[in-house]
Design a protein around this motif. Structure first.
Motif, PDB file in Angstrom:
ATOM      1  N   ARG A   1      60.812  46.648  21.692  1.00 40.89           N
ATOM      2  CA  ARG A   1      60.591  47.752  20.749  1.00 40.89           C
ATOM      3  C   ARG A   1      59.343  48.553  21.130  1.00 40.89           C
ATOM      4  O   ARG A   1      59.337  49.785  21.020  1.00 40.89           O
ATOM      5  CB  ARG A   1      60.484  47.225  19.329  1.00 40.89           C
ATOM      6  N   GLU A   2      58.295  47.869  21.560  1.00 37.53           N
ATOM      7  CA  GLU A   2      57.087  48.577  22.001  1.00 37.53           C
ATOM      8  C   GLU A   2      57.387  49.457  23.220  1.00 37.53           C
ATOM      9  O   GLU A   2      56.941  50.595  23.295  1.00 37.53           O
ATOM     10  CB  GLU A   2      55.966  47.583  22.341  1.00 37.53           C
ATOM     11  N   LEU A   3      58.147  48.916  24.161  1.00 34.21           N
ATOM     12  CA  LEU A   3      58.492  49.682  25.364  1.00 34.21           C
ATOM     13  C   LEU A   3      59.343  50.903  25.020  1.00 34.21           C
ATOM     14  O   LEU A   3      59.111  52.001  25.531  1.00 34.21           O
ATOM     15  CB  LEU A   3      59.226  48.797  26.372  1.00 34.21           C
ATOM     16  N   ILE A   4      60.322  50.711  24.158  1.00 35.85           N
ATOM     17  CA  ILE A   4      61.180  51.832  23.752  1.00 35.85           C
ATOM     18  C   ILE A   4      60.327  52.926  23.112  1.00 35.85           C
ATOM     19  O   ILE A   4      60.501  54.110  23.401  1.00 35.85           O
ATOM     20  CB  ILE A   4      62.303  51.344  22.805  1.00 35.85           C
TER      21      ILE A   4
ATOM     22  N   PHE B   1      64.487  55.535  27.226  1.00 39.17           N
ATOM     23  CA  PHE B   1      64.344  54.184  27.772  1.00 39.17           C
ATOM     24  C   PHE B   1      65.623  53.764  28.496  1.00 39.17           C
ATOM     25  O   PHE B   1      65.570  53.173  29.575  1.00 39.17           O
ATOM     26  CB  PHE B   1      64.005  53.191  26.656  1.00 39.17           C
ATOM     27  N   ALA B   2      66.772  54.092  27.913  1.00 39.31           N
ATOM     28  CA  ALA B   2      68.057  53.760  28.547  1.00 39.31           C
ATOM     29  C   ALA B   2      68.176  54.455  29.903  1.00 39.31           C
ATOM     30  O   ALA B   2      68.615  53.844  30.880  1.00 39.31           O
ATOM     31  CB  ALA B   2      69.209  54.162  27.630  1.00 39.31           C
TER      32      ALA B   2
ATOM     33  N   ALA C   1      65.743  55.380  31.832  1.00 34.64           N
ATOM     34  CA  ALA C   1      64.764  54.813  32.767  1.00 34.64           C
ATOM     35  C   ALA C   1      65.159  53.434  33.277  1.00 34.64           C
ATOM     36  O   ALA C   1      64.803  53.063  34.391  1.00 34.64           O
ATOM     37  CB  ALA C   1      63.395  54.736  32.095  1.00 34.64           C
ATOM     38  N   THR C   2      65.893  52.690  32.471  1.00 33.97           N
ATOM     39  CA  THR C   2      66.207  51.304  32.831  1.00 33.97           C
ATOM     40  C   THR C   2      67.651  51.082  33.249  1.00 33.97           C
ATOM     41  O   THR C   2      67.972  50.039  33.821  1.00 33.97           O
ATOM     42  CB  THR C   2      65.907  50.360  31.655  1.00 33.97           C
ATOM     43  N   GLY C   3      68.520  52.035  32.944  1.00 34.73           N
ATOM     44  CA  GLY C   3      69.932  51.837  33.247  1.00 34.73           C
ATOM     45  C   GLY C   3      70.638  50.947  32.242  1.00 34.73           C
ATOM     46  O   GLY C   3      71.774  50.530  32.454  1.00 34.73           O
ATOM     47  N   VAL C   4      69.990  50.667  31.122  1.00 38.17           N
ATOM     48  CA  VAL C   4      70.598  49.866  30.059  1.00 38.17           C
ATOM     49  C   VAL C   4      71.267  50.834  29.085  1.00 38.17           C
ATOM     50  O   VAL C   4      70.661  51.813  28.652  1.00 38.17           O
ATOM     51  CB  VAL C   4      69.539  49.016  29.321  1.00 38.17           C
ATOM     52  N   ASP C   5      72.499  50.565  28.739  1.00 31.15           N
ATOM     53  CA  ASP C   5      73.249  51.425  27.836  1.00 31.15           C
ATOM     54  C   ASP C   5      72.547  51.528  26.481  1.00 31.15           C
ATOM     55  O   ASP C   5      72.057  50.531  25.944  1.00 31.15           O
ATOM     56  CB  ASP C   5      74.655  50.850  27.659  1.00 31.15           C
ATOM     57  N   ALA C   6      72.490  52.743  25.928  1.00 31.87           N
ATOM     58  CA  ALA C   6      71.828  52.975  24.642  1.00 31.87           C
ATOM     59  C   ALA C   6      72.458  52.144  23.522  1.00 31.87           C
ATOM     60  O   ALA C   6      71.755  51.679  22.606  1.00 31.87           O
ATOM     61  CB  ALA C   6      71.855  54.451  24.277  1.00 31.87           C
TER      62      ALA C   6
ATOM     63  N   ARG D   1      63.090  44.125  36.019  1.00 29.28           N
ATOM     64  CA  ARG D   1      63.264  44.635  37.392  1.00 29.28           C
ATOM     65  C   ARG D   1      63.187  46.164  37.427  1.00 29.28           C
ATOM     66  O   ARG D   1      62.522  46.743  38.272  1.00 29.28           O
ATOM     67  CB  ARG D   1      64.603  44.180  37.971  1.00 29.28           C
ATOM     68  N   SER D   2      63.870  46.800  36.495  1.00 37.29           N
ATOM     69  CA  SER D   2      63.925  48.265  36.515  1.00 37.29           C
ATOM     70  C   SER D   2      62.570  48.896  36.220  1.00 37.29           C
ATOM     71  O   SER D   2      62.291  50.001  36.680  1.00 37.29           O
ATOM     72  CB  SER D   2      64.976  48.782  35.531  1.00 37.29           C
ATOM     73  N   LEU D   3      61.709  48.195  35.480  1.00 37.50           N
ATOM     74  CA  LEU D   3      60.384  48.732  35.155  1.00 37.50           C
ATOM     75  C   LEU D   3      59.293  48.192  36.070  1.00 37.50           C
ATOM     76  O   LEU D   3      58.121  48.549  35.921  1.00 37.50           O
ATOM     77  CB  LEU D   3      60.036  48.433  33.692  1.00 37.50           C
TER      78      LEU D   3
END
Length: 130
Positions: free
Chosen positions: A24-27, A36-37, A39-44, A69-71
């Motif tokens: 949550r802090e990163l988002i 954030f999605a 930047a990381t490739g994680v689906d929203a 890994r993505s960050l």
């Protein structure tokens, strides 16, 4: 906070709770789930399920590792309690507000207990072995 206070919270928070707070802090740092999605490739929608207002799923190891890994974080960063501490080795007051009432009582009790130097060293030695 004293070292004993910060570390006393460690056994009470699960790895999933630690990951949730950190995610949550990163988002928030990225300005929201959409950025954030991207930047990381994680689906929203995945982010919504694991870190939304009322998460319906825990943040699993694979998802945590993908984000790390993505960050460019070290492996285990999102699961590490010490990541919750600021540069002065203190817990963020926002995190304290998220604690369960029994955890808050423990923090208050530890803050109001004066430890001798010997007891503080013993507590620190015990905590570093957890």
């Amino acid at each position: 906070m004293t070292i004993a206070t910060r570390s006393a919270i460690l056994p009470v928070m699960t790895v999933h709770e630690i990951r949730l707070v950190l995610l949550r802090e990163l988002i928030a740092q990225y300005g929201g789930a959409t950025a954030f999605a991207a930047a990381t490739g994680v689906d929203a929608s995945t982010l919504s399920r694991v870190a939304g207002r009322k998460p319906s799923e825990n943040i699993g190891s694979r998802l945590a590792e993908k984000i790390e890994r993505s960050l460019g974080f070290r492996s285990g960063h999102l699961s590490d309690f010490s990541t919750l501490l600021d540069g002065n080795r203190q817990l963020d007051p926002q995190l304290i507000r998220q604690l369960h009432p029994s955890q808050k009582r423990l923090v208050v009790e530890l803050l109001s207990t004066r430890l001798s130097a010997r007891d503080a060293r013993l507590v620190l030695a015990l905590i570093t072995r957890l």
